[in-house]
Motif scaffolding. Structure first.
Motif: not given
Length: 306
Positions: A242-268
Motif C-alpha cells: 500500500t502506498v506509504a503515508p507521506y509518499s508523493v503520488r504521480a498525479r498531474a499535481h504532486p499530491t501526497v498520501s496524507t493522514p487526516v483527522t476524523w473531524d476532516e473525514v466527517e466534513q468530507g
C-alpha cells in the motif's frame, strides 16, 4: 539550481543530478523540489518505512511519461544501502527471492528520490533482525471509489468502518491515498497472520456491502463498482503493498498520501463539492500540516491490538 551537485547527507556522499528536470509539467515541480520534500518529511516518513521492504515506482522523465515498478535493488546500489533478500512467491519474473531496499535512513531516501522514485509502497509487515518477514503489525483497508463516486463517498464509508472498529475496541486512523481514495489503518500486535487479518477485513467489508449495497462493494469485479466504494480488504495479503503515508503520488499535481483527522473525514462526508474535492493535499500542504499537527498516524506505533 545547478544541474548536478555533491551533497553530504548524514555522513554519506551523494551525487544529485538533473535537479532542474521537471517531473510534474502541469505545476513545473522539479526533481530537486521532490528531493527537498522527501528531505523535509523524512522525520515522520521514515518510521513508517523502517524495517519494511519498499517497492518503488519511478518516473525518470516525469509523470506524463513512462513509469516502472521496481522491487529489487538496482544496479549501482551503494553498499551502505540496507537490503533484505526476501521470498517472492508467485513472482511474475520467476524470481524466488528479491533483494529489497530497506529505506531506513535519510541518505537512502534522498538516493531514491534522486532516481526519480516518486511513490513508495510498503507491506503491512516488517523484517525482523534475522531478515525474516513477520506477521502484520497493521491492518489496512483501501477505499477505492468507482466513478462517479469519489473521495466524498470514501469519507462516508470510512465513517461506517470506523464505527465497526470502535465497536470492536480498535482505534482506527485514516489517510488519503493521494490519488482517488483513502486508506484506513489499525495497529496490530503481530499475533495474527496475514490470512487472519485479511479474513477479518473481508468480513467487515461484506457486512457493510450487505447493509449499504448502494454505497459499498466488497467484490473485486471492476464492472460492478460504478458509483460505489470498493473496500479492498486484500491489501492485507502479505504479497501486497500500500502506498506509504507521506509518499508523493504521480498525479498531474504532486499530491501526497496524507493522514487526516476524523473531524476532516466527517466534513468530507458532508461535502457538496463538485470541482474542488475535499482532502486534496500537495507537497506544500503536507509540510504545512506537519508543522501544525505532527504525524497524525503516530499512535499506530503504540496502539497495537490482537
Amino acid at each position: 539550481m545547478p544541474s548536478k551537485v555533491t551533497v553530504d547527507v548524514e555522513g554519506r556522499t551523494l551525487g544529485l543530478s538533473n535537479l532542474e528536470k521537471v517531473l510534474y509539467p502541469e505545476t513545473g515541480t522539479t526533481k530537486g523540489e521532490i528531493i527537498q520534500y522527501y528531505t523535509h518529511v523524512a522525520p515522520v516518513l521514515l518510521p513508517h518505512l523502517r524495517d519494511r521492504p519498499v517497492t518503488r515506482k519511478r518516473w525518470p522523465n516525469g509523470v506524463e511519461e513512462a513509469s516502472f515498478f521496481e522491487k529489487n535493488a538496482p544496479r549501482g546500489t551503494p553498499d551502505w544501502v540496507r537490503t533484505a533478500e526476501l521470498p517472492t512467491p508467485g513472482s511474475t519474473k520467476d524470481r524466488e527471492t528479491v533483494d529489497f531496499i530497506m529505506a531506513d535512513d535519510l541518505p537512502t531516501l534522498v538516493w531514491l528520490a534522486n532516481l526519480a522514485v516518486l511513490e513508495l509502497h510498503v507491506p503491512q509487515w516488517t523484517v525482523d533482525a534475522s531478515g525474516v518477514g513477520t506477521n502484520p503489525d497493521r491492518l489496512v483497508v483501501d477505499l477505492d471509489p468507482g466513478a462517479p463516486a469519489n473521495i466524498i463517498e470514501c469519507c462516508q464509508v470510512a465513517l461506517l468502518l470506523g464505527e465497526l472498529f470502535d465497536d470492536a475496541g480498535l482505534p482506527s486512523y485514516a489517510k488519503t491515498s493521494g490519488s482517488k481514495g483513502m486508506q484506513m489503518y489499525v495497529g496490530l500486535d503481530g499475533s495474527a497472520t496475514d490470512d487472519e487479518v485479511s479474513g477479518y477485513a473481508r468480513g467487515l467489508a461484506q457486512r457493510l456491502e450487505k447493509e449499504h449495497p448502494k454505497l459499498v462493494i466488497s467484490r473485486m469485479e471492476r464492472a460492478a463498482r460504478g458509483g460505489k466504494v470498493f473496500i479492498d480488504w486484500s491489501q492485507n495479503n502479505g504479497a501486497k503493498t500500500t502506498v506509504a503515508p507521506y509518499s508523493v503520488r504521480a498525479r498531474a499535481h504532486p499530491t501526497v498520501s496524507t493522514p487526516v483527522t476524523w473531524d476532516e473525514v466527517e466534513q468530507g462526508a458532508r461535502s457538496k463539492a463538485t470541482k474542488r474535492l475535499p482532502l486534496q493535499f500537495d507537497i506544500d500542504d503536507a509540510l504545512a500540516r506537519l508543522d501544525d499537527d505532527g504525524d497524525l498516524l503516530e499512535p499506530l506505533f503504540t496502539d497495537a491490538h490482537p
